[in-house]
Write a protein that holds these residues in place. Structure first.
Motif, PDB file in Angstrom:
ATOM      1  N   ARG A 175      40.034  54.953  52.532  1.00  0.00           N
ATOM      2  CA  ARG A 175      41.122  53.824  53.027  1.00  0.00           C
ATOM      3  C   ARG A 175      40.106  52.500  53.167  1.00  0.00           C
ATOM      4  O   ARG A 175      40.535  51.270  53.401  1.00  0.00           O
ATOM      5  N   HIS A 176      38.789  52.664  53.736  1.00  0.00           N
ATOM      6  CA  HIS A 176      38.244  51.495  54.253  1.00  0.00           C
ATOM      7  C   HIS A 176      36.699  51.440  53.199  1.00  0.00           C
ATOM      8  O   HIS A 176      36.716  52.268  52.485  1.00  0.00           O
ATOM      9  N   ASP A 177      36.177  50.351  53.163  1.00  0.00           N
ATOM     10  CA  ASP A 177      34.992  49.902  52.833  1.00  0.00           C
ATOM     11  C   ASP A 177      33.901  50.410  53.473  1.00  0.00           C
ATOM     12  O   ASP A 177      33.562  49.735  54.617  1.00  0.00           O
ATOM     13  N   ARG A 194      45.095  49.027  58.595  1.00  0.00           N
ATOM     14  CA  ARG A 194      44.770  48.043  57.328  1.00  0.00           C
ATOM     15  C   ARG A 194      43.267  48.350  56.893  1.00  0.00           C
ATOM     16  O   ARG A 194      42.258  48.685  57.790  1.00  0.00           O
ATOM     17  N   ARG A 195      42.934  48.150  55.761  1.00  0.00           N
ATOM     18  CA  ARG A 195      41.725  48.158  55.282  1.00  0.00           C
ATOM     19  C   ARG A 195      40.595  47.305  55.992  1.00  0.00           C
ATOM     20  O   ARG A 195      40.920  46.216  56.442  1.00  0.00           O
ATOM     21  N   ARG A 211      40.645  39.757  50.487  1.00  0.00           N
ATOM     22  CA  ARG A 211      41.632  40.561  50.169  1.00  0.00           C
ATOM     23  C   ARG A 211      42.234  40.092  48.849  1.00  0.00           C
ATOM     24  O   ARG A 211      42.938  40.859  47.964  1.00  0.00           O
TER      25      ARG A 211
END
Length: 288
Positions: free
Chosen positions: A200-202, A174-175, A36
């Motif tokens: 929002r996410h990978d 959270r991501r 992060r």
């Protein structure tokens, strides 16, 4: 599957996929998914070539020698496996079914995450959320996910990709890194959910298919059953017209799928069950 057989199968998958993770795939996973950010680690004396912007002026003034702040990557990540457990994945014309291959890919990704001290969780879905496993760290947790996947019997045989994606949005604020594993035999439009999750996410998608589904063999009358609906139909595979129609239909569906993911900004890897899935995963990671 009885308990003894299940444990043997879990052990075989662990030995195979951990070896692949350690020897072949670990570098690609770590390079593709960064932490992060950076966190402070220590202060050490300045060395030629260090960035002067990292000088700690308080320590430098106190010791009368230049010192710099050293930072390290915050490595811990959360990996979510969104796993399609619908009926169509039981198909397999070779040694391994599509579901067998998805299980091995999920295990490889999970052990890669565990090796890097990342948390791993899973969402099993059909046209409903069949099972949610919250993310945790460690080998025992990875083995628990594999055991569940090997022995899991879904309540529904149908597919709805949007259900798995929507549950991820609700479950994790959270991501995270999310791997969507499916054959993507879903006629419904889930492009909006793809875009929302990718924002929002990978999100990375891995499509598994059996090579026998690409074109019909010329073997006369075939009784074809839909594993999800139970609908049975006869196809005359000796007819060139029927074989061409089937092949065009497959290519059209493939093109539509690829365009959907491209427009949504989500990476997609398509892997046949007779392929080396590790090489396919490596290509996917290296393209990021």
């Amino acid at each position: 599957m009885d308990t003894e057989e299940l444990l043997k199968k879990v052990k075989r998958i662990e030995l195979k996929t951990r070896a692949l993770t350690n020897n072949v795939f670990a570098g690609e996973y770590r390079s593709a998914f960064k932490g992060r950010g950076m966190s402070f680690a220590e202060v050490r004396e300045y060395q030629p070539g260090d960035d002067v912007r990292d000088i700690d002026w308080n320590v430098t003034a106190r010791t009368n020698r230049p010192h710099i702040k050293v930072y390290e990557e915050e490595r811990e990540l959360t990996v979510m496996l969104l796993i399609d457990v619908s009926g169509s994945l039981v198909f397999g014309s070779g040694e391994s079914s599509q579901r067998d291959v998805i299980t091995e890919i999920a295990a490889t990704l999970a052990f890669s995450a565990a090796q890097n001290n990342d948390k791993v969780g899973a969402i099993f879905f059909s046209d409903q959320v069949e099972l949610f496993i919250p993310p945790k760290k460690g080998r025992k947790h990875v083995l628990y996910i594999i055991r569940e996947l090997l022995n899991f019997k879904p309540q529904s045989r149908r597919t709805d990709i949007s259900v798995g994606l929507e549950h991820l949005m609700r479950a994790l604020s959270r991501r995270s890194i999310a791997f969507l594993l499916s054959d993507f035999l879903d006629s419904k439009d889930y492009s909006q959910q793809l875009r929302m999750v990718a924002h929002r996410h990978d999100l990375v998608a891995v499509r598994i298919y059996d090579n026998r589904l690409v074109r019909l063999p010329n073997v006369g009358l075939l009784q074809v059953a839909d594993a999800e609906t139970g609908h049975v139909e006869l196809l005359d595979s000796s007819s060139e017209k029927v074989r061409l129609w089937y092949e065009r239909h497959w290519k059209k569906a493939k093109k539509h799928l690829e365009e959907t993911f491209k427009k949504s900004g989500v990476g997609l890897a398509s892997l046949a069950t007779n392929e080396d899935y590790i090489e396919g995963l490596k290509r996917l990671m290296q393209s990021r």
